[in-house]
Enzyme design. Structure first.
Site, PDB file in Angstrom:
ATOM      1  N   GLY A  24     -23.636 -24.308  -3.486  1.00  0.00           N
ATOM      2  CA  GLY A  24     -22.679 -23.707  -2.556  1.00  0.00           C
ATOM      3  C   GLY A  24     -21.577 -24.690  -2.174  1.00  0.00           C
ATOM      4  N   TYR A  69     -31.333 -10.858   5.394  1.00  0.00           N
ATOM      5  CA  TYR A  69     -30.857 -12.167   5.862  1.00  0.00           C
ATOM      6  C   TYR A  69     -31.922 -12.868   6.708  1.00  0.00           C
ATOM      7  CZ  TYR A  69     -27.757 -15.890   7.253  1.00  0.00           C
ATOM      8  OH  TYR A  69     -27.203 -17.143   7.426  1.00  0.00           O
TER       9      TYR A  69
END
Ligand code: NAD
Length: 257
Positions: free
Chosen positions: A8, A155
């Site tokens: 990321g 999530y």
């Protein structure tokens, strides 16, 4: 110079972690869908295997650091993508790269979880059993079949299981001589947060999520804690989750920690 892999790395917290670790003298290998040394997709088993192979080739089988930041928010469709990237995109890299870290110097790893890891505790997490068993298809089916709550479940459920996965690995990683910790950010000004604010299903909840410090974090404020955990000043910190959230967890759950 320590050689550290960051997933990321192209955006948000990962990009800030990259900047902080380069400033601390690390040679960084970034992994992302674009703008990285290793271009790879952590949402599939094949993509993760390709990233691990490319990382091992690039670092010559010896890695000093690993920082896992790649992640997706609750607004992403289908929600199974969030489970695959947030959980399997981290846990499979931890396990696949541990042997390389064992060959490193003062090796350490940091996983970016979330304050949301405490929103759905393990004993009430509908994804817990499937994720711990490594059953990606089952976890994907649960969140994709959960209707409008699928995004939040994906999530919070994946982040809860990710923090548990880090804690479960503390004994073996300690014996292997590799420190492993997680960081739990609160709301942080990144494209991921903005995507949630731009989605009418999530905007109000995010707007209301105001921490005692009265503002959201900048990515650099999370990255400085990552850099601390990766460095020699954190030599006895292992198996911990460091909350970096402006006080929101303490305000919401003062008796639980
Ligand atoms: P971001 O969107 O700025 O960065 C996430 C990065 O992950 C992007 O560069 C993206 O391309 C990459 N990524 C996404 N899917 C990928 C895939 N399939 N393969 C490879 N890379 C992929 O978001 P951020 O806010 O910096 O998020 C970083 C981490 O922090 C995430 O794990 C997120 O859950 C966590 N987090 C963020 C916040 C927040 O408020 N921003 C709060 C708590 C936790």
């Amino acid at each position: 110079m320590p050689c550290t892999l960051i997933t990321g790395s192209a955006s948000g917290i990962g990009a800030a972690a990259r900047e902080a670790l380069v400033a601390a003298g690390h040679d960084v290998i970034g992994v992302d869908l674009r703008n990285a040394e290793i271009i790879g997709d952590l949402s599939t088993a094949a993509g993760r295997a390709q990233v691990i192979a490319a990382a091992l080739q690039r670092c010559g089988g010896r890695l000093d650091g690993l920082v896992l930041c790649a992640g997706l928010g609750a607004q992403v469709q289908p929600p199974s993508l969030t489970v695959s990237v947030n959980y399997f995109g981290a846990v499979e890299l931890l396990d696949g790269l541990l042997p390389a870290l064992q060959r490193g110097a003062q090796p350490a790893a940091v996983v970016i979880s979330s304050v949301a890891s405490a929103h759905l505790p393990w004993d009430r997490n509908p994804l817990a059993a499937a994720l711990e068993a490594g059953d990606e298809a089952k976890a994907q089916a649960v969140v994709n079949g959960a209707g409008p709550q699928g995004g939040n479940l994906a999530y919070a459920g994946s982040k809860n299981a990710l923090t548990v996965a880090v804690r479960r690995r503390a004994p073996a990683w300690g014996r292997a001589g590799v420190r492993l910790n997680s960081v739990a950010p609160g709301a942080t000004e990144t494209p991921l947060l903005q995507a949630g604010l731009d989605d009418p299903r999530y905007a109000e909840a995010i707007q209301k999520f105001i921490p005692p410090l009265g503002r959201r974090a900048e990515p650099a404020e999370i990255a400085s804690v990552v850099a601390f955990l990766m460095g020699p000043a954190a030599s006895y910190v292992h198996g911990a989750q460091i909350v970096v959230d402006g006080g929101i967890d303490a305000a919401g759950r003062p008796t639980q920690f």
